[in-house]
Design a protein around this motif. Sequence first.
Motif, PDB file in Angstrom:
ATOM      1  N   LYS A 198      10.487   0.208  -2.438  1.00  0.00           N
ATOM      2  CA  LYS A 198       9.944  -0.477  -3.344  1.00  0.00           C
ATOM      3  C   LYS A 198      10.863  -1.593  -3.867  1.00  0.00           C
ATOM      4  O   LYS A 198      10.443  -2.803  -4.289  1.00  0.00           O
ATOM      5  CB  LYS A 198      10.201   0.599  -4.708  1.00  0.00           C
ATOM      6  CG  LYS A 198       8.828   1.445  -4.774  1.00  0.00           C
ATOM      7  CD  LYS A 198       9.241   2.135  -6.182  1.00  0.00           C
ATOM      8  CE  LYS A 198       7.817   3.492  -5.918  1.00  0.00           C
ATOM      9  NZ  LYS A 198       7.924   4.545  -6.730  1.00  0.00           N
TER      10      LYS A 198
ATOM     11  N   SER B 285      -2.536  -2.910 -11.544  1.00  0.00           N
ATOM     12  CA  SER B 285      -1.393  -2.924 -10.398  1.00  0.00           C
ATOM     13  C   SER B 285      -1.160  -4.366 -10.382  1.00  0.00           C
ATOM     14  O   SER B 285       0.143  -4.680 -10.091  1.00  0.00           O
ATOM     15  CB  SER B 285      -2.088  -2.547  -9.223  1.00  0.00           C
ATOM     16  OG  SER B 285      -1.309  -2.825  -7.918  1.00  0.00           O
TER      17      SER B 285
ATOM     18  N   LYS C  46       2.337   1.617  -3.422  1.00  0.00           N
ATOM     19  CA  LYS C  46       1.366   2.255  -4.548  1.00  0.00           C
ATOM     20  C   LYS C  46       0.963   3.674  -3.968  1.00  0.00           C
ATOM     21  O   LYS C  46       0.198   4.280  -4.687  1.00  0.00           O
ATOM     22  CB  LYS C  46       0.121   1.458  -4.403  1.00  0.00           C
ATOM     23  CG  LYS C  46       0.372  -0.093  -5.137  1.00  0.00           C
ATOM     24  CD  LYS C  46      -0.599  -1.268  -4.833  1.00  0.00           C
ATOM     25  CE  LYS C  46      -1.929  -0.965  -5.727  1.00  0.00           C
ATOM     26  NZ  LYS C  46      -2.976  -2.182  -5.444  1.00  0.00           N
ATOM     27  N   GLY C  47       1.156   4.050  -3.067  1.00  0.00           N
ATOM     28  CA  GLY C  47       1.114   5.427  -2.768  1.00  0.00           C
ATOM     29  C   GLY C  47      -0.329   5.547  -1.981  1.00  0.00           C
ATOM     30  O   GLY C  47      -0.850   6.457  -1.685  1.00  0.00           O
ATOM     31  N   GLU C  48      -0.826   4.559  -1.513  1.00  0.00           N
ATOM     32  CA  GLU C  48      -2.161   4.460  -1.028  1.00  0.00           C
ATOM     33  C   GLU C  48      -2.183   4.823   0.422  1.00  0.00           C
ATOM     34  O   GLU C  48      -2.981   5.321   1.161  1.00  0.00           O
ATOM     35  CB  GLU C  48      -2.921   3.182  -0.946  1.00  0.00           C
ATOM     36  CG  GLU C  48      -3.569   2.699  -2.374  1.00  0.00           C
ATOM     37  CD  GLU C  48      -3.724   1.368  -2.643  1.00  0.00           C
ATOM     38  OE1 GLU C  48      -4.215   0.803  -1.538  1.00  0.00           O
ATOM     39  OE2 GLU C  48      -4.148   1.010  -3.691  1.00  0.00           O
ATOM     40  N   THR C  49      -0.898   4.650   1.400  1.00  0.00           N
ATOM     41  CA  THR C  49      -0.903   5.053   2.262  1.00  0.00           C
ATOM     42  C   THR C  49       0.689   5.935   2.154  1.00  0.00           C
ATOM     43  O   THR C  49       1.328   5.411   1.594  1.00  0.00           O
ATOM     44  CB  THR C  49      -0.537   3.885   3.605  1.00  0.00           C
ATOM     45  OG1 THR C  49       0.164   3.078   2.937  1.00  0.00           O
ATOM     46  CG2 THR C  49      -2.159   3.435   3.770  1.00  0.00           C
ATOM     47  N   PRO C  50       0.898   6.907   3.233  1.00  0.00           N
ATOM     48  CA  PRO C  50       2.138   7.202   3.196  1.00  0.00           C
ATOM     49  C   PRO C  50       3.141   6.637   3.830  1.00  0.00           C
ATOM     50  O   PRO C  50       2.957   5.638   4.659  1.00  0.00           O
ATOM     51  CB  PRO C  50       2.088   8.743   4.198  1.00  0.00           C
ATOM     52  CG  PRO C  50       0.858   8.266   5.046  1.00  0.00           C
ATOM     53  CD  PRO C  50      -0.054   7.556   4.271  1.00  0.00           C
ATOM     54  N   PHE C  51       4.438   6.866   3.395  1.00  0.00           N
ATOM     55  CA  PHE C  51       5.569   6.063   3.940  1.00  0.00           C
ATOM     56  C   PHE C  51       5.829   6.243   5.397  1.00  0.00           C
ATOM     57  O   PHE C  51       5.813   7.318   5.572  1.00  0.00           O
ATOM     58  CB  PHE C  51       6.878   6.289   2.933  1.00  0.00           C
ATOM     59  CG  PHE C  51       8.275   5.753   3.434  1.00  0.00           C
ATOM     60  CD1 PHE C  51       8.341   4.455   3.073  1.00  0.00           C
ATOM     61  CD2 PHE C  51       8.962   6.210   4.410  1.00  0.00           C
ATOM     62  CE1 PHE C  51       9.503   3.545   3.558  1.00  0.00           C
ATOM     63  CE2 PHE C  51      10.155   5.600   4.843  1.00  0.00           C
ATOM     64  CZ  PHE C  51      10.248   4.265   4.470  1.00  0.00           C
TER      65      PHE C  51
ATOM     66  N   LEU D 162      11.010   5.423   0.130  1.00  0.00           N
ATOM     67  CA  LEU D 162      10.160   4.861  -0.520  1.00  0.00           C
ATOM     68  C   LEU D 162      10.827   4.029  -1.736  1.00  0.00           C
ATOM     69  O   LEU D 162      10.376   2.948  -1.905  1.00  0.00           O
ATOM     70  CB  LEU D 162       9.025   5.866  -1.283  1.00  0.00           C
ATOM     71  CG  LEU D 162       7.975   5.251  -2.059  1.00  0.00           C
ATOM     72  CD1 LEU D 162       7.124   4.629  -1.196  1.00  0.00           C
ATOM     73  CD2 LEU D 162       7.030   6.366  -2.621  1.00  0.00           C
ATOM     74  N   ASP D 163      11.995   4.585  -2.078  1.00  0.00           N
ATOM     75  CA  ASP D 163      12.586   3.912  -3.317  1.00  0.00           C
ATOM     76  C   ASP D 163      13.297   2.517  -2.680  1.00  0.00           C
ATOM     77  O   ASP D 163      13.307   1.316  -3.333  1.00  0.00           O
ATOM     78  CB  ASP D 163      13.666   4.629  -3.808  1.00  0.00           C
ATOM     79  CG  ASP D 163      13.212   5.769  -4.779  1.00  0.00           C
ATOM     80  OD1 ASP D 163      12.085   5.542  -5.362  1.00  0.00           O
ATOM     81  OD2 ASP D 163      13.803   6.850  -5.049  1.00  0.00           O
TER      82      ASP D 163
ATOM     83  N   LYS E 297       0.918  -1.168   0.047  1.00  0.00           N
ATOM     84  CA  LYS E 297       0.117  -0.122   0.014  1.00  0.00           C
ATOM     85  C   LYS E 297       0.746   1.248   0.159  1.00  0.00           C
ATOM     86  O   LYS E 297       0.359   2.295  -0.542  1.00  0.00           O
ATOM     87  CB  LYS E 297      -1.129  -0.135   1.370  1.00  0.00           C
ATOM     88  CG  LYS E 297      -2.090  -0.779   0.990  1.00  0.00           C
ATOM     89  CD  LYS E 297      -3.183  -0.567   2.335  1.00  0.00           C
ATOM     90  CE  LYS E 297      -3.999  -2.051   2.751  1.00  0.00           C
ATOM     91  NZ  LYS E 297      -4.403  -2.262   3.562  1.00  0.00           N
ATOM     92  N   MET E 298       2.039   1.191   0.777  1.00  0.00           N
ATOM     93  CA  MET E 298       2.789   2.347   0.907  1.00  0.00           C
ATOM     94  C   MET E 298       3.441   2.577  -0.570  1.00  0.00           C
ATOM     95  O   MET E 298       3.863   3.481  -1.071  1.00  0.00           O
ATOM     96  CB  MET E 298       3.874   2.059   1.697  1.00  0.00           C
ATOM     97  CG  MET E 298       3.526   2.423   3.146  1.00  0.00           C
ATOM     98  SD  MET E 298       4.843   2.335   4.398  1.00  0.00           S
ATOM     99  CE  MET E 298       3.989   1.542   5.744  1.00  0.00           C
TER     100      MET E 298
END
Lengths: 145, 317
Positions: free
Chosen positions: A123, B259, A45-50, A119-120, A42-43
């Motif tokens: 990933k 996705s 994908k940007g759905e939740t903040p890191f 975030l990187d 989710k982080m």
Amino acid sequence: MRKLVFAVAALALATTAAFADVIADRQAVMKENAKDVGTLVKMVKGETPFDAAAVLAALTALNNNVQKIDVAASFPAGSDKGDTTASPKIWEDPAGFQAQVDKFKAVTAAAVANPAQDLDALKAQVGAIGQTCGTCHEAFRVKKG
Amino acid sequence: MAVLRKLAIAALALGGAGAAAFWWLTVPEKLGAETLAALGTGDATRGQRIFDAGGCASCHAKAKSEGDARLQLVGGVELKTQFGTFVAPNISPDAKDGIGGWSLEDFANAMLKGVARDGQHLYPAFPYTSYARMKPADVADLYAFMTTLPPIAGKAPDHDLAFPFNIRRGIGLWKQLYLSDEPVVALAAGTPEKVLHGRNLVEGAGHCGECHTPRSFAGGPENAQWLAGAKAAEGDGVVPNITPEGRDMSGWSESDIASYLETGFTPEFDSVGGTMVEVQKNMARLTAEDREAIAAYLKAIPGRANGFSGSQPKPTG
């Protein structure tokens, strides 16, 4: 004779029931894994903040869960029968399966030892974990109708 | 005696007519001038995307290849089916063992008509039933890209097929039934460009229907059950129903599908598995727009009941 038949039938029933538990247990482990991985995805994908603390918590929970996987206990011979997507290949190629489980343990342990701080990095970490999931599911899981 | 002789002559004549009909119906047919003209010159950069969409490396590079090894198209991967074992050939630009001597026209005839440079039918294990729906310009782009790859020497073994499937000429009859360049799903005028692009990718280069659509007894796609899922060609499993009726994907949004193709994770954070693992790696190399187009198309097609509960023959390979 009747006693023998009864004993065999009882044993057969007991065995099936035992495998039902084994299957349910390992599915529960997989669900737990999915929950922890989900926090990370989710982080990504940007759905939740890191959130570095949440990353560490999820990686720790995942790793604890994964280190507990015991192939002999969770995948006894015969437990490919029943409501399971475990492929017969697990028992045809036990060494190959064990190698995948060991790889999974190594990947999650390495992630906990060096948790992503941005975030990187997350990933890359999620990519490595996902690839481990996929490689094992490619060979050792089978979809059923 | 006279009657017998007449009968024999009649039988011979009939047999001859049958043979002539077989000969005529099974002639390998090549592309017409109009399609050849539409090929254009081809662009290698655009062609790389087609290469990934088609997953060419998954069958034509050595199994489990990563990195640059994916671009060494030496062949050899086996596909075990009920008809026998198919072996992917060397399609690297090697002049002797690969397709280095093939012109764009030769290549396009293989992709769109299933005809090799020597004029013989190719087996549809090479999924030209799907590629026939590709845009000719995309085929030319792919050709341009593939000529940039390293030539690799070495011939893959021949297919190992049971009679009558080992008679190539018979594929002509099969093509009469199953080879078409018409889209599988007719979309109404005014359909968004995104969905049309997705159709092009899914029905053409992506050849999704080859695994996700059930096959008839003759091994052809049952397009009335398009993408409804099927028994796996190899092994005991099933390939999921990916129409809007499919259980596995029914609750997925377009962005869930896109996705999944990018990351390999389902909306429940389960991971991709089985032969889709290799496909998903290829899909991850496409652009986000391509994956979104595929997702939009999959949401736009008609829902179908599961295609794997039918009575298809169980593979014996």
